[in-house]
Design an enzyme around this catalytic site. Structure first.
Site, PDB file in Angstrom:
ATOM      1  N   LYS A 208      27.383  -5.626  72.065  1.00  0.00           N
ATOM      2  CA  LYS A 208      27.758  -4.557  71.558  1.00  0.00           C
ATOM      3  C   LYS A 208      28.435  -5.108  70.362  1.00  0.00           C
ATOM      4  O   LYS A 208      28.394  -4.388  68.721  1.00  0.00           O
ATOM      5  CB  LYS A 208      28.456  -3.600  71.769  1.00  0.00           C
ATOM      6  CG  LYS A 208      28.762  -2.451  70.535  1.00  0.00           C
ATOM      7  CD  LYS A 208      27.640  -1.754  70.153  1.00  0.00           C
ATOM      8  CE  LYS A 208      27.599  -0.286  69.687  1.00  0.00           C
ATOM      9  NZ  LYS A 208      28.127  -0.304  68.364  1.00  0.00           N
TER      10      LYS A 208
ATOM     11  N   GLU B 141      25.410  -5.894  62.076  1.00  0.00           N
ATOM     12  CA  GLU B 141      24.659  -4.466  60.892  1.00  0.00           C
ATOM     13  C   GLU B 141      26.183  -4.875  59.845  1.00  0.00           C
ATOM     14  O   GLU B 141      25.542  -4.263  58.598  1.00  0.00           O
ATOM     15  CB  GLU B 141      25.329  -3.502  62.184  1.00  0.00           C
ATOM     16  CG  GLU B 141      25.556  -2.063  60.554  1.00  0.00           C
ATOM     17  CD  GLU B 141      26.763  -1.202  62.324  1.00  0.00           C
ATOM     18  OE1 GLU B 141      27.117  -0.435  62.043  1.00  0.00           O
ATOM     19  OE2 GLU B 141      25.594  -0.682  63.186  1.00  0.00           O
TER      20      GLU B 141
END
Length: 301
Positions: free
Chosen positions: A173, A180
């Protein structure tokens, strides 16, 4: 299946509500009475203490944490540990640093308690669309929680999976969020160039909609950008200040430790830091240097 949910903020409550919609019972706790009241209205059995949450679950228990990373996780685990039994499982669904996760997993393992780290992506859209779940931990507790993961994911057979041992889920993550950062920065820079070319008068919202279909740069982030630009084409009322929640910094630090070149992610993080400088000394010095070596004009502040 039944599950305890600690932390009934927006994302925790949304996840709990999605589980309830799929037929699971959720007992939830949050220190805020308003959050508990709102959770009750969503079909969640909200209680006013961790003790009541643990008591409200049948053994063997599974408790999912959606609390801020860092000391809050450690304090919550310290409060929970005396009330848990061998065979219970704790899931950390927040954005904890993976080395902290490995430490916590080892500590709980000494008490016979499983610890699963679940990197969770999906944001406010997860309630309707499902969540992407990157899971770390031993195979047995992960498999026991399969019904929960299948309910939270976009579909039982996609969008979730065990990626490795304890810490691997949060590590995945972390890198996900670093990627991102880079993608968001590229979109932001591209649209800034388009916006600056005033003589063309390009409708940015319409262009974003065009790119959403068939273009090689289409993505969910582009979908969200298109929505934002259609609602507010000039982005009026939005300050040029971009926060970061830590995962980008951790990703850059890991890249350095692993001797991996990651210039895009690194620069996107630095741009976020730069956005917070209302009075940038560095920019003033750059202007002064240009004036010194080339006589370039200095704009007075």
């Amino acid at each position: 299946m039944e599950l305890g949910m600690v932390g009934l903020g927006r994302m925790g409550a949304n996840m709990a509500q999605r589980l309830v919609k799929h037929g699971h019972r959720v007992v939830g706790f949050d220190p805020g009475p308003q959050a508990r009241e709102q959770a009750s209205q969503r079909g969640i059995d909200a209680v006013d203490s961790l003790t009541a949450l643990v008591a409200g679950l049948k053994s063997t228990r599974a408790i999912w944490l959606m609390v801020p990373a860092g000391e809050t996780v450690d304090r919550t685990l310290a409060d929970l540990l005396p009330q848990l039994s061998r065979g219970d499982i704790v899931v950390d669904g927040g954005n904890s640093f993976y080395k902290d996760t490995m430490r916590r997993a080892a500590m709980l393992s000494e008490h016979g308690i499983g610890y699963v780290d679940c990197g969770t992506s999906g944001g406010v859209w997860g309630l309707a669309e499902g969540y992407s779940l990157m899971i770390g931990g031993d195979e047995i507790p992960v498999e026991r929680l399969r019904p929960v993961f299948e309910a939270l994911a976009p579909a039982p057979d996609r969008g979730w999976g065990r990626v490795g041992p304890s810490g691997a889920g949060h590590f995945a993550k972390m890198v996900h969020n670093g990627i991102e950062y880079g993608m968001m920065q590229a979109y932001a820079e591209g649209f800034a160039i388009l916006e600056r070319k005033q003589e063309f008068g390009i409708d940015l919202g319409r262009l974003a909609q065009i790119w959403r279909h068939g273009s090689v740069v289409r993505s969910w982030l582009l979908d969200l950008s298109a929505n934002a630009l259609e609602r507010n084409p000039t982005l009026d009322g939005i300050a040029p200040f971009v926060a970061d929640s830590g995962e980008g910094r951790w990703t850059v630090a890991e890249a350095i430790d692993l001797d991996v070149s990651a210039p895009v992610i690194t620069l996107s993080l630095l741009e976020r830091l730069r956005s917070r400088e209302d009075d940038s000394f560095a920019d003033k010095l750059l202007a002064a240097m240009r004036n010194e070596f080339g006589g370039h004009a200095i704009r007075k502040g």
